[in-house]
Design an enzyme around this catalytic site. Structure first.
Site, mmCIF file in Angstrom:
data_model
loop_
_atom_site.group_PDB
_atom_site.id
_atom_site.type_symbol
_atom_site.label_atom_id
_atom_site.label_comp_id
_atom_site.label_asym_id
_atom_site.label_seq_id
_atom_site.Cartn_x
_atom_site.Cartn_y
_atom_site.Cartn_z
ATOM 1 N N ASP A 214 89.286 -17.871 100.749
ATOM 2 C CA ASP A 214 88.471 -19.166 100.987
ATOM 3 C C ASP A 214 89.210 -20.036 102.220
ATOM 4 O O ASP A 214 89.586 -19.406 102.963
ATOM 5 C CB ASP A 214 88.610 -19.862 99.653
ATOM 6 C CG ASP A 214 87.334 -20.980 99.403
ATOM 7 O OD1 ASP A 214 87.215 -21.725 100.231
ATOM 8 O OD2 ASP A 214 86.604 -20.764 98.564
ATOM 9 N N HIS A 237 87.992 -18.867 105.233
ATOM 10 C CA HIS A 237 86.881 -19.558 105.484
ATOM 11 C C HIS A 237 87.350 -20.752 106.760
ATOM 12 O O HIS A 237 86.615 -21.525 107.040
ATOM 13 C CB HIS A 237 86.213 -20.291 104.386
ATOM 14 C CG HIS A 237 85.774 -19.193 103.574
ATOM 15 N ND1 HIS A 237 84.951 -19.552 102.157
ATOM 16 C CD2 HIS A 237 85.426 -17.901 103.558
ATOM 17 C CE1 HIS A 237 84.504 -18.598 101.649
ATOM 18 N NE2 HIS A 237 84.731 -17.744 102.416
#
Ligand SMILES: *[C@@H]1O[C@H](CO)[C@@H](O)[C@H](O)[C@H]1NC(C)=O
Ligand SMILES: *[C@@H]1O[C@H](CO)[C@@H](O)[C@H](O)[C@H]1NC(C)=O
Ligand SMILES: *[C@@H]1O[C@H](CO)[C@@H](O)[C@H](O)[C@H]1NC(C)=O
Ligand SMILES: *[C@@H]1O[C@H](CO)[C@@H](O)[C@H](O)[C@H]1NC(C)=O
Length: 392
Positions: A214, A237
Site C-alpha cells: 500500500d 502505492h
C-alpha cells in the site's frame, strides 16, 4: 613543568569522568529476564522495560541476536530518563491476529527521549491474514509498530517485515526521526502502508527503503512540519497526503517536504487525495522536489475526487482547500499516458500550485500528457508533458 603536567592529567581525568558519567547506561538484556530463543518473550520484555523505564540514568533494553516470538505488547512511559530499545535479533509476531488495546502488535507510548535501534527485524508474519478483512483498514488486524505520543525520538536501523496491517503508525508524536528504516512486504499485501503519520509534527523520514503493498508513506490529517528525504519506494502505492475530508473534526495538514526520493514500479508517485462531499479542511505548504519516477502510474497526482469503491457522493465537491503546493525537478518514466494529473475541487479550486522542471516520459508509444481541472498552476523551466494541456 611537572606541576603543569599534573594539572593537565587531573583535568583529563575529570573530563573522562564527566564523559563517562553522562554516558552511563544501564542495560537490561531480555535474556536475563528469562527470554529464550524460539519462545514468547512478552513477559521478559515487559519486565525489562519496567526496570529500564524506572531507571534514573539513561537505560537500554536489549533483545540480542536470535529469533524470538512476541505476543502483542504495549511499552509505555513516561520513563525517568532517556530510554533505548536495541533489537539485534528478529522478533516474530504470532500468526494469529491478536492486538493490543491500541490495535497493534507492538506499541511504544508516551515516552520522551526514546530510541529504537539495533539492526534487528520485526516480522509481522502477515501472509495468512492478508485479505481476511476486506480492502479497508480494519482494526481487527494489528499494525506492526505504533508510536503514540513520543516526544523526541529516533528510530534507526530497523526492519519491518510482512506486517498484517500498516507497518508503522505515528500518532501524536513530536520531533521523531526515522532513519535507515527498511520496510518489506509483497506488492499484493493489502493495507500494509509503510509509515502512516497523523496528528504529529516534526517527523523526519530519511535514508530509508520502503517496498510494500500500500502507500509507502501516508500523511494524514493534523500532520505538520513533516519531511521525507532520500527515501526509496516500491513496490506500493507511492507517497501520499491524505486521504483527507472523510471524517469529522479533521485537522489541517501544513508544511510537508518530500525531496530526493525515488519511486519504482509504484501505483502512484506523489499524490494528494481528498474525498468529494467531504468535511471542511485544508492542506498547504506541500513541496515535492527532486524526485525520480521509474515506471510509475500517475507520477504526479492531485485527486480531489478520490472515492474508491464508490463510498461517497462524487458529485458534491470536496471541501478540503489545497494551497501553496509545488512539484519541482521531477523526472523519469510513467507507466500510464497521463503523467501529471491535477484534479482540484470545483467548489474550492487549488491555489498557489507551482510546477517546475518536469521531465516525464510515458513508457508506451504516445507522448505523455497532463490533465487538470480547477487549477491554474504557475509554470517554470521545462515542463514535459506541458502542464494542463487538456481538461480532466
Ligand atoms: C520542524 O521539525 C524539526 C524537527 O524535525 C524542528 O527542528 C523544527 O524546529 C520544526 N520547525 C517548525 C517550524 O516547527
Ligand atoms: C540525494 O540522493 C542522492 C542519491 O540517492 C545522494 O547521493 C544525495 O546526497 C542526496 N542529496 C541530499 C540533499 O540529500
Ligand atoms: C511497470 O509497472 C507495471 C505495473 O504498474 C508492471 O506490471 C511492469 O512489470 C513494470 N515494468 C517493469 C519493466 O518493471
Ligand atoms: C501561500 O503563499 C502565499 C504567498 O507566498 C502566502 O501569502 C499565503 O499566506 C500562503 N497560504 C498558506 C495557507 O500557507
Amino acid at each position: 613543568m611537572m606541576k603543569g603536567m599534573a594539572k593537565f592529567v587531573v583535568a583529563k581525568l575529570v573530563l573522562v569522568l564527566l564523559v563517562s558519567t553522562t554516558r552511563a547506561l544501564s542495560v537490561f538484556d531480555v535474556t536475563k529476564e528469562g527470554a529464550k530463543i524460539g519462545s514468547d518473550i512478552n513477559q521478559a520484555l515487559t519486565s525489562s522495560w519496567s526496570k529500564a523505564c524506572a531507571s534514573t540514568i539513561p537505560s537500554k533494553v536489549l533483545i540480542p541476536k536470535g529469533i524470538f516470538l512476541l505476543s502483542p505488547v504495549t511499552l509505555e512511559g513516561p520513563c525517568k530518563a532517556a530510554i533505548e530499545v536495541e533489537v539485534q535479533g528478529t522478533v516474530k509476531a504470532l500468526t494469529n491476529s491478536k492486538v493490543t488495546k491500541e490495535g497493534s502488535w507492538i506499541t511504544f507510548q508516551r515516552i520522551e527521549h526514546f530510541t529504537l535501534s539495533g539492526g534487528g527485524t520485526f516480522d509481522g508474519q502477515g501472509a495468512k491474514t492478508w485479505g481476511t478483512c476486506g480492502n479497508n483498514f480494519c482494526k481487527t488486524l494489528p499494525i506492526n509498530i505504533r508510536f503514540d505520543f513520543i516526544i523526541k525520538g529516533l528510530v534507526h536501523n530497523i526492519k519491518s517485515l510482512n506486517s498484517k496491517q500498516f507497518h508503522i503508525n505515528v500518532l501524536g508524536c513530536n520531533d521523531l526521526t526515522f532513519q535507515r528504516v527498511n520496510i518489506i512486504a509483497p506488492a499484493d499485501s493489502p493495507n500494509t502502508d509503510g509509515i502512516h503519520i497523523g496528528r504529529s509534527s516534526g517527523i523526519n523520514i530519511i535514508d530509508s527503503n520502503i517496498g510494500t503493498g500500500d502507500d509507502c508513506v501516508s500523511i494524514g490529517d493534523g500532520s505538520k512540519n513533516i519531511s521525507v528525504t532520500n527515501v526509496k519506494c516500491g513496490p506500493g502505492h507511492g507517497i501520499s497526503i491524505g486521504s483527507l475530508g472523510k471524517f469529522e473534526k479533521e485537522e489541517p495538514v501544513l508544511g510537508i517536504t518530500v525531496k530526493n526520493c525515488t519511486l519504482t514500479n509504484t501505483d502512484n508517485g506523489v499524490r494528494i487525495k481528498t474525498w468529494p462531499a467531504s468535511t471542511v479542511n485544508s492542506a498547504s505548504m506541500i513541496h515535492f522536489e527532486n524526485i525520480i519516477m521509474n515506471n510509475v502510474s500517475n507520477p504526479i497526482l492531485i485527486d480531489q475526487v478520490y472515492c474508491p469503491w464508490n463510498q461517497c457522493n462524487a458529485k458534491v465537491p470536496s471541501r478540503v482547500k489545497l494551497s501553496n503546493i509545488s512539484f519541482k525537478r521531477i523526472r523519469g518514466t510513467s507507466s500510464t499516458p497521463v503523467a501529471m494529473k491535477l484534479v482540484c475541487s470545483s467548489g474550492m479550486p487549488c491555489q498557489g500550485v507551482e510546477v517546475a522542471d518536469i521531465q516525464l516520459k510515458y513508457l508506451g508509444k504516445e507522448p505523455a500528457k497532463s490533465e487538470c481541472s480547477n487549477v491554474k498552476p504557475m509554470i517554470s523551466g521545462v515542463v514535459n508533458p506541458p502542464a494542463c494541456s487538456s481538461k480532466a
